[in-house]
Scaffold this motif. Structure first.
Motif, PDB file in Angstrom:
ATOM      1  N   ALA A 219       0.740  -1.092  -0.042  1.00  0.00           N
ATOM      2  CA  ALA A 219      -0.004   0.044  -0.028  1.00  0.00           C
ATOM      3  C   ALA A 219       0.752   1.368   0.108  1.00  0.00           C
ATOM      4  N   ASN A 220       0.578   2.175  -0.847  1.00  0.00           N
ATOM      5  CA  ASN A 220       1.027   3.789  -0.860  1.00  0.00           C
ATOM      6  C   ASN A 220       2.511   3.367  -1.239  1.00  0.00           C
ATOM      7  N   HIS A 221       3.170   2.354  -1.791  1.00  0.00           N
ATOM      8  CA  HIS A 221       4.691   2.487  -2.121  1.00  0.00           C
ATOM      9  C   HIS A 221       4.729   1.734  -3.446  1.00  0.00           C
TER      10      HIS A 221
ATOM     11  N   GLN B  44       6.990   7.271   3.058  1.00  0.00           N
ATOM     12  CA  GLN B  44       5.450   7.617   3.293  1.00  0.00           C
ATOM     13  C   GLN B  44       5.379   8.045   4.794  1.00  0.00           C
TER      14      GLN B  44
ATOM     15  N   ARG C 138       1.650   2.092   9.421  1.00  0.00           N
ATOM     16  CA  ARG C 138       1.666   0.499   8.806  1.00  0.00           C
ATOM     17  C   ARG C 138       0.792   0.382   7.722  1.00  0.00           C
ATOM     18  N   TYR C 139       1.525  -0.420   6.917  1.00  0.00           N
ATOM     19  CA  TYR C 139       0.894  -0.563   5.467  1.00  0.00           C
ATOM     20  C   TYR C 139       0.947  -1.977   5.122  1.00  0.00           C
ATOM     21  N   TYR C 140      -0.278  -2.392   4.584  1.00  0.00           N
ATOM     22  CA  TYR C 140      -0.371  -4.031   4.186  1.00  0.00           C
ATOM     23  C   TYR C 140       0.449  -4.039   3.000  1.00  0.00           C
TER      24      TYR C 140
ATOM     25  N   PRO D  40      -3.940  -1.380   9.209  1.00  0.00           N
ATOM     26  CA  PRO D  40      -3.153  -0.651   8.225  1.00  0.00           C
ATOM     27  C   PRO D  40      -3.693  -0.549   6.737  1.00  0.00           C
ATOM     28  N   VAL D  41      -3.240   0.347   6.190  1.00  0.00           N
ATOM     29  CA  VAL D  41      -3.712   0.784   4.670  1.00  0.00           C
ATOM     30  C   VAL D  41      -3.492  -0.680   3.884  1.00  0.00           C
TER      31      VAL D  41
END
Length: 571
Positions: A240-242, A278, A282-284, A323-324
């Motif tokens: 996510a977001n990366h 970012q 926490r990002y999934y 997490p996102v």
């Protein structure tokens, strides 16, 4: 002024010194692998799972380019086992390659075998796995090859490196699953979960407390080494977001490109750089199926792990902070899968063979065997009372059972295989169209194709639409190869040859043949031995989607396979 004689003497001494220094830096790594049943709990149940050293996934091996591995495998499980070092060239050491009944007989329960080989000229991410029945569902691990000591990556050294092994989990014994499918002739039950580093993640029952957490810090770069160790499924993977900067695949460097999603077939590896750019949180990271076969059942679940910034505020680390989630492609998004693989290029001009000695054309796909007269209906549960099969060039590969093919070849043992595997389809047809039912039933046999040492090979891999078309990840043991083109429909040499990239095509060991399409690869047969080529969807290799290249010795010792080791397993 220095004379030419003195200069050449000095250069010779420098070369000798650098060679000695390199060989002195090269190391031999010794490992013991104990294959055994271990209690493993996933999805609320505990299973007696076959593991290496009690670990699932198994141990990660880290070495440098030029190093050697000596791995003693002791089999304390109740099944036969072999270990394959996926993507390792095994130059002259084919006895250590691992596929059962091809390069070795399996290690019987209570037995052992020591694999000895050197990594030469390969850097990046490979992996190892069982190559006997469906044991590789749980018997696998990462094999990371760092640059030689004193060398570096062709990109800025990352602050952190993380292996990510994508796997597939059955809430059952995988050996029982494939045995049941063999009995019935139908398709095996699909898996119950996918895993990241052995854990299914937050979206499954009884799994969230063990979800894998991958740390990252703001401003740092992480080299993420993604391995698709799933048994039967291509997978999309995203964070996510990366965004990813793709820098390598199958232990070969690539011309970097950026993407938000990657797709890997079973057996393939992809090295990506991610930046901690970012907001700390926490990002999934998540993976789910790319399923190209229309109407075929598949595991439609999603596995997750968590990318966690070390500087994330405390509340974000609490259970309540979800997490996102990344946006993953639809399961049948062939356009995204194709755009990804067609972005691959080698970093510079490469030496693709241009003069071709062997021009081969192999069809790859499924088939259906008519129900034998002595079989009851419950043993013919494929479509319309048939049994599933698969083939290359209408030949369905059957493993020998008394000797390995390499052993039979080197020792002159007759009646183990024949050398009449066809260089082209025995019958030409509309491969991706409406195929006549008369072509649905392949011929079973143990057939190999002989290649002279040093021959330059072009191989067209043509998918077929028999029963159902799908993307087939085709792996060749003992070789890397250049993927010079791929496309959809039937390969047409007159028009499709114009698409060949002979400048900077990517080098790989596993190629995804597109659904209802084709791929063209080239390599030089410079490694003598018996080399399995097969679909890495394990259900397909069990059905016969395989063949063997028998590469003859060349001239002299350095172009010949080494003798078999003293502890070579007997059948």
């Amino acid at each position: 002024m220095m004379s030419c004689i003195h200069l050449s003497l000095l250069l010779g001494l420098l070369l000798l010194f650098s060679t000695t220094l390199y060989s002195a830096n090269a190391k031999t790594h010794y490992h013991d692998f104990v294959v055994q049943a271990t209690k493993v709990k996933r999805l609320c149940k505990t299973h007696n799972t076959i593991t290496v050293n009690g670990q699932y996934p198994g141990p990660t091996l880290e070495i440098n380019n030029g190093d050697s591995l000596v791995v003693n495998v002791v089999n304390r499980a109740r099944y036969n086992v072999t270990i394959h070092w996926h993507g390792v060239r095994q130059m002259r050491t084919g006895w250590a390659d691992g596929p059962e009944f091809v390069t070795q007989c399996p290690i019987r329960p209570g037995g052992s075998y020591t694999y000895r080989f050197t990594i030469d000229g390969q850097e990046g991410t490979l992996w190892w796995h069982a190559h006997s029945s469906w044991l590789r569902a749980t018997v696998y691990g990462a094999l990371i090859i760092h640059p030689k000591e004193g060398s570096s990556y062709p990109f800025a050294k990352p602050k952190r490196e993380t292996p990510i092994l994508l796997g597939e989990w059955w809430d059952a014994n995988p050996i029982d699953v494939v045995r049941e499918a063999t009995r019935t002739g139908g398709a095996p039950n699909v898996s119950d979960a996918y895993t990241i580093n052995g854990q299914p993640g937050d979206l499954y029952n009884c799994s969230s407390k063990d979800t894998v957490i991958i740390p990252i810090d703001s401003g740092e770069t992480n080299l993420v080494r993604v391995i698709n160790a799933a048994l039967n499924q291509e997978l999309f993977f995203s964070i996510a977001n990366h965004r990813f900067t793709v820098v390598g695949a199958d232990a070969s460097y690539l011309k970097p490109f950026t993407t938000s999603v990657i797709m890997l077939g079973p057996g393939q590896t992809t090295d990506v750089l991610i930046s901690g750019n970012q907001p700390p949180a926490r990002y999934y990271m998540a993976a789910r199926a790319y399923q190209s076969a229309q109407g075929a059942p598949f595991d439609n679940t999603t596995t997750t792990a968590i990318l966690e910034y070390k500087s994330a505020p405390c509340p974000a680390k609490g259970i309540s902070a979800r997490p996102v989630m990344p946006s993953l492609p639809a399961f049948n998004d062939t356009a995204t899968a194709t755009a990804f693989t067609q972005s691959f290029r080698s970093p510079q001009k490469v030496a693709v063979p241009t003069e071709i000695d062997e021009s081969l054309f192999f069809t790859v796909g499924l088939g259906l065997n008519n129900c034998p007269r002595n079989f009851r209906a419950r043993r013919c549960q494929g479509p319309n009372g048939t049994r599933f099969t698969a083939s290359m060039n209408n030949m369905s590969f059957v493993l020998p059972s008394n000797y390995s093919i390499l052993q039979a070849y080197k020792q002159g043992i007759p009646s183990v295989y024949t050398t009449d595997f066809p260089a082209n389809p025995p019958v030409q047809f509309d491969y991706t169209g409406n195929v006549s039912r008369s072509l649905w039933q392949p011929i079973p046999g143990t057939k190999v194709y002989k290649l002279k040492y040093g021959s330059r090979v072009q191989l067209v891999l043509q998918g077929t639409s028999i029963q159902t078309a799908e993307n087939h990840p085709i792996h060749i043991h003992g070789y890397d190869f250049y993927i010079i083109a791929e496309g959809f429909g039937n390969f047409n040499p007159k028009t499709d040859s114009a698409k060949f990239n002979l400048i900077n095509p990517p080098m790989r060991n596993t190629v995804g043949v597109p659904v209802n399409g084709w791929a063209v690869i080239r390599f030089v047969a410079d490694n003598p031995g018996a080399w399995l080529m097969h679909c890495h969807l394990d259900v397909h290799i069990a059905w016969g989607l395989a063949m063997v290249f028998l590469v003859e010795d060349g001239v002299g010792e350095l172009q010949s396979i080494l003798p078999p080791p003293a502890d070579y397993p007997l059948c």
